[in-house]
Design a protein around this motif. Sequence first.
Motif, PDB file in Angstrom:
ATOM      1  N   HIS A  56       2.907  -1.458   4.338  1.00 22.89           N
ATOM      2  CA  HIS A  56       2.995  -0.035   4.009  1.00 22.89           C
ATOM      3  C   HIS A  56       4.285   0.239   3.248  1.00 22.89           C
ATOM      4  O   HIS A  56       5.350  -0.302   3.571  1.00 22.89           O
ATOM      5  CB  HIS A  56       2.957   0.790   5.298  1.00 22.89           C
TER       6      HIS A  56
ATOM      7  N   CYS B 113       0.989  10.763   3.870  1.00 19.36           N
ATOM      8  CA  CYS B 113      -0.467  10.724   3.766  1.00 19.36           C
ATOM      9  C   CYS B 113      -0.929  11.628   2.636  1.00 19.36           C
ATOM     10  O   CYS B 113      -0.501  12.787   2.553  1.00 19.36           O
ATOM     11  CB  CYS B 113      -1.108  11.163   5.077  1.00 19.36           C
TER      12      CYS B 113
ATOM     13  N   ASN C 107      -3.083   8.562  11.483  1.00 20.77           N
ATOM     14  CA  ASN C 107      -3.449   7.149  11.483  1.00 20.77           C
ATOM     15  C   ASN C 107      -2.253   6.211  11.373  1.00 20.77           C
ATOM     16  O   ASN C 107      -2.181   5.236  12.123  1.00 20.77           O
ATOM     17  CB  ASN C 107      -4.487   6.881  10.394  1.00 20.77           C
ATOM     18  N   PRO C 108      -1.288   6.420  10.470  1.00 21.46           N
ATOM     19  CA  PRO C 108      -0.118   5.536  10.485  1.00 21.46           C
ATOM     20  C   PRO C 108       0.642   5.581  11.807  1.00 21.46           C
ATOM     21  O   PRO C 108       1.133   4.553  12.284  1.00 21.46           O
ATOM     22  CB  PRO C 108       0.736   6.057   9.327  1.00 21.46           C
TER      23      PRO C 108
ATOM     24  N   TRP D 259      -4.679   3.282   6.343  1.00 15.77           N
ATOM     25  CA  TRP D 259      -3.987   2.339   7.217  1.00 15.77           C
ATOM     26  C   TRP D 259      -4.698   2.116   8.533  1.00 15.77           C
ATOM     27  O   TRP D 259      -4.464   1.112   9.197  1.00 15.77           O
ATOM     28  CB  TRP D 259      -2.532   2.775   7.393  1.00 15.77           C
ATOM     29  N   ARG D 260      -5.579   3.004   8.936  1.00 13.27           N
ATOM     30  CA  ARG D 260      -6.407   2.645  10.089  1.00 13.27           C
ATOM     31  C   ARG D 260      -7.422   1.586   9.660  1.00 13.27           C
ATOM     32  O   ARG D 260      -7.697   0.633  10.387  1.00 13.27           O
ATOM     33  CB  ARG D 260      -7.136   3.857  10.676  1.00 13.27           C
TER      34      ARG D 260
ATOM     35  N   MET E  72      -1.018   2.347  13.675  1.00 14.33           N
ATOM     36  CA  MET E  72      -0.155   1.208  13.335  1.00 14.33           C
ATOM     37  C   MET E  72       1.278   1.374  13.818  1.00 14.33           C
ATOM     38  O   MET E  72       2.121   0.529  13.530  1.00 14.33           O
ATOM     39  CB  MET E  72      -0.189   0.943  11.832  1.00 14.33           C
TER      40      MET E  72
ATOM     41  N   GLY F  14       0.814  -1.214   0.000  1.00 13.14           N
ATOM     42  CA  GLY F  14       0.000   0.000   0.000  1.00 13.14           C
ATOM     43  C   GLY F  14       0.842   1.255   0.000  1.00 13.14           C
ATOM     44  O   GLY F  14       1.933   1.293   0.582  1.00 13.14           O
TER      45      GLY F  14
ATOM     46  N   VAL G 217      -7.066  -0.589   7.228  1.00 18.04           N
ATOM     47  CA  VAL G 217      -6.364  -1.847   6.984  1.00 18.04           C
ATOM     48  C   VAL G 217      -6.030  -2.552   8.293  1.00 18.04           C
ATOM     49  O   VAL G 217      -6.299  -3.744   8.461  1.00 18.04           O
ATOM     50  CB  VAL G 217      -5.072  -1.588   6.177  1.00 18.04           C
ATOM     51  N   HIS G 218      -5.462  -1.825   9.246  1.00 13.60           N
ATOM     52  CA  HIS G 218      -4.940  -2.473  10.448  1.00 13.60           C
ATOM     53  C   HIS G 218      -5.983  -2.713  11.529  1.00 13.60           C
ATOM     54  O   HIS G 218      -5.815  -3.608  12.358  1.00 13.60           O
ATOM     55  CB  HIS G 218      -3.779  -1.655  11.020  1.00 13.60           C
TER      56      HIS G 218
END
Length: 541
Positions: free
Chosen positions: A377, A489, A410-411, A338-339, A415, A331, A341-342
């Motif tokens: 990521h 982002c 979010n990353p 990524w929020r 995550m 990604g 996804v994770h």
Amino acid sequence: MAVNVKPDQPEYYNHEQLTQIDYRPPAQAWESRPVTIRPGSFLHPAKPKGASSLGLPHPRQWSPMDEDWKLPADWKEIIITGMKERLEKYRSFKIFMDTCVRCGACADKCHFFIGSGDPRNMPVLRAELLRSIYRNDFTLTGRLLGTLAGGRELTVDVIKEWFAYFYQCTECRRCSVFCPFGIDTAEITMMARELLQLVGVSVNWIIEPAANCDRTGNHLGIQPHGMKDTLEFFADEIEELTGVRVNVPINKKGAEILFVTPSGDLLADPGTYTCMGYLALFHEIGLNYTWSTYASEGGNFGLFSSADLMKRLNAKIFAEARRLGVRWILGGECGHMWRVVHQYMDTMNGPADFLDVPVSPVTGTRFSHARSTKMVHIAEFTADLVKNGRLTLDASRNDRLRVTFHDSCNPARAMGLIEEPRAVLKSVCRNFFEMPEETIREKTLCCGGGAGLGAGENMEVRLRGGMARGLAVKHVRDAHGVNRLATICAIDRVTLTTVCDYWAPGVKVAGLHELVANALVMKGQKKRTHDFRHEPLDPES
């Protein structure tokens, strides 16, 4: 509660006006203070076309500036029933409604409160807008004692208040870092927005991109031929700059890796330079990968609307991975992607048992943390390449840049992707400076335009919300001559451009992989004289 509408207020505010912030508690109770709705403070409502195409309830034309919002006749029953269903379905929602002790640890942590001084932008009080209705209708003490137990009646003015303040929340979750109970105000905001959507109160900046994504696979409505043409144009640009012709695999069956990135990377500067960086990097390491014209969107505006819509939009990624027969998913630079996804993708759309645990085909590194979602990521993938010495880099090409890094909410918080982008940055930039410690890493300040707030009509809200981050950038600009703000982002790249132009003029925004591409020494390249923005590498040349 009355609602004050001030149609004569200007949409643009100068620095002196925006920084005149009164943090003193108001004399009257928050419940009795009117909600002010004026230009610059709200987003345009969802257009009926987009809402209808998604099958959302009660699509209609309405305006927040009107007294009558044209709510359905049974709006109150719809909201209470919807709240009951979500309290039963989501255990976290019930816990967050019951747990808060109003300690105030989060009160001054929200960038919208910092930028406005409005108490209802304190996370504790923003949650109270919803929690007070919960107490009134769903607790015994509230039913018996009403306002004495902190309950209040659900009225049309409350709906207007929800609209005003839950769309002054970017779901960044900074407040949750400081909450001793771990209350996630973003989840409360998501529930409030779901409830508003049940009665047709939603915003176009979220619903239209979501409708585009549902119809075409991406937020911008890019058709397959448009995506192909854009990527080939980027290949032409890279060849002009480097002398190297990069491959652009699209819808390639049997590729090892499916690459998914936000559609903003294709059409919105400065994301376009980052997208060119991906292409150059993948070509240089000989990656066996493919783009998809179906899963052509990594971002997910469903996160800002409802869990059902989030699941619906996210499903395309796993579906395309299965159709193309890839082994795992890589990604691009995105925040809310990524929020999703994770923290949601595996339970919503998984398990992805048909995919392999990601293993770098270049270094052999096994990304065990992605054994569930099968998705890695780009920042951690590139950090692994750097760590293992698999890239030839000339950091001097970025010497005219003095760089700082914005941890995307979010990353960083969802995550823990904190050190990897810094490792990459330090390998491609020799002039790197951190912003103040309390504004970075897991405590990072928000851009002020995430969660669907990145429109133009709500510019006052955005500038107030981005003030804290903008002043932190200004600090390193003044102290260290910083002229470039890097981030991972797509939304940040766009919204922080406005924030920096306003609060820290002279600082431009870049994606991480734009800077990687500038420093990347490609096999067979010609002498490099310009960076990926066509700006001279040597300012004297």
